[in-house]
Design an enzyme around this catalytic site. Structure first.
Site, PDB file in Angstrom:
ATOM      1  CE  LYS A 124      -3.772   2.238   2.561  1.00 15.59           C
ATOM      2  NZ  LYS A 124      -4.648   2.142   3.744  1.00 15.59           N
TER       3      LYS A 124
ATOM      4  CE  LYS B 279      -6.413   2.053  -0.919  1.00 12.75           C
ATOM      5  NZ  LYS B 279      -7.076   2.148   0.388  1.00 12.75           N
TER       6      LYS B 279
END
Length: 325
Positions: free
Chosen positions: A195, A248
């Site tokens: 992330k 992400k």
């Protein structure tokens, strides 16, 4: 002509041939739809930066869930906006928190729908960070206990899957241990393994009321310039017991999706995040692009890069478009 060359166009001549030899296919079962749940009654607030996406009160969930199921979408991921926030995000792990209540309600409405609980503190802390704060710093280890408590409360409410997004070191190991000791050894973990500290999250922070009140998240989310570090992050989560890995954002990180998929033999999710959604919506509203064609091409590209699962705010639209084909 005395030339030697390959006629690649032979396999592109008509739709039937192209369909036969298409390497990657987008299916409704690939999609997970994010939901934002909020306290109150008869609340259906459209998020200004994310047209078509709403904050929903619990009494608005039934209509939404029935539509999702009818479209063939098999999973949702929940984000909650609490009535009040505090320093340690206690609303995240309260047994009657907004996410926990939403889980119970959804499982009553559609028991077969996969309910995934995002496991983080940022929406629930008054400072907007994903962990415990001391003297302006986000502390790693004291935050882990609160994250495990959050995951256990979500599983107790009926969550089918836990998706920790906090990026604290060791979070998968601690959550896995906590779930197992609480009797939830069959609940899988979809880890936000990779992330990035991305500028693509802006509209989400409007939707979830989760913007940090000071500083940024660069000490715990990844530097967008780093690729090799992504493989180290993913490796840690594999070793700690993650069942599914996630990258992400997705659109600017397809190289990372590809590398993680090549390196690790686990299912891989890509999060098509709010900023990616907002850009396409804005361009489509201005008549600059064909929204349907752009979205289907983008998500197919994520599948081609290696994503098995795509979390996307376009899920309902895509499900309708796929039914038309």
């Amino acid at each position: 002509m005395d030339l030697q060359f390959t006629r690649h166009r032979r396999l592109r001549q008509n739709p039937a041939i192209r369909n036969l030899f298409r390497e990657h296919h987008l299916h409704v079962h690939d999609l997970i739809y994010p939901l934002f749940v909020i306290h109150g009654h008869n609340v259906r607030n459209e998020i200004s930066s994310m047209p078509g996406v709403f904050q929903l009160s619990l009494d608005q969930l039934e209509q939404e869930i029935k539509e999702i199921v009818e479209l063939g979408i098999q999973g949702v991921i929940l984000f909650g906006i609490p009535e009040s926030k505090d320093e340690v995000g206690s609303g995240a792990y309260h047994d009657h928190g907004i996410v926990q209540e939403a889980i119970r309600m959804i499982k009553q409405i559609a028991p077969e729908l996969l309910v995934i609980a995002d496991t983080c503190l940022c929406e629930f802390t008054d400072h907007g960070h994903c962990g415990v704060i001391h003297e302006g710093k986000v502390l790693n280890d004291p935050s882990l206990d609160l994250l495990a408590r959050t995951a256990i409360s979500q599983a107790r409410a009926g969550a089918d899957m836990i998706a920790p997004s906090n990026m604290m070191d060791g979070f998968v190991a601690v959550i896995r241990k906590g779930l197992d000791e609480a009797g939830f050894e069959d609940v899988p973990i979809m880890s936000y393994a990779v992330k990035y500290a991305s500028s693509f999250y802006g509209p989400f922070r409007d939707a979830a009321h989760s913007a940090p009140q000071f500083g940024d998240r660069k000490t715990y989310q990844m530097d967008p310039a780093n690729g090799r570090e992504a493989l180290r992050e993913a490796y840690s989560d594999v070793v700690e017991g993650a069942d599914i890995l996630m990258v992400k954002p997705a659109l600017a990180y397809m190289d990372i999706i590809y590398q993680v998929k090549q390196q690790y033999n686990l299912p891989l999710a890509a999060y098509n995040v709010s900023g990616e959604y907002a850009m396409i919506k804005a361009a489509a509203q201005n008549g600059w692009i064909d929204e349907k064609k752009i979205v289907l091409e983008m998500l197919t590209g994520m599948k081609r890069a290696g994503a098995d699962i795509i979390i996307t705010y376009f899920a309902k639209d895509v499900a309708k478009w796929l039914k038309e084909e």
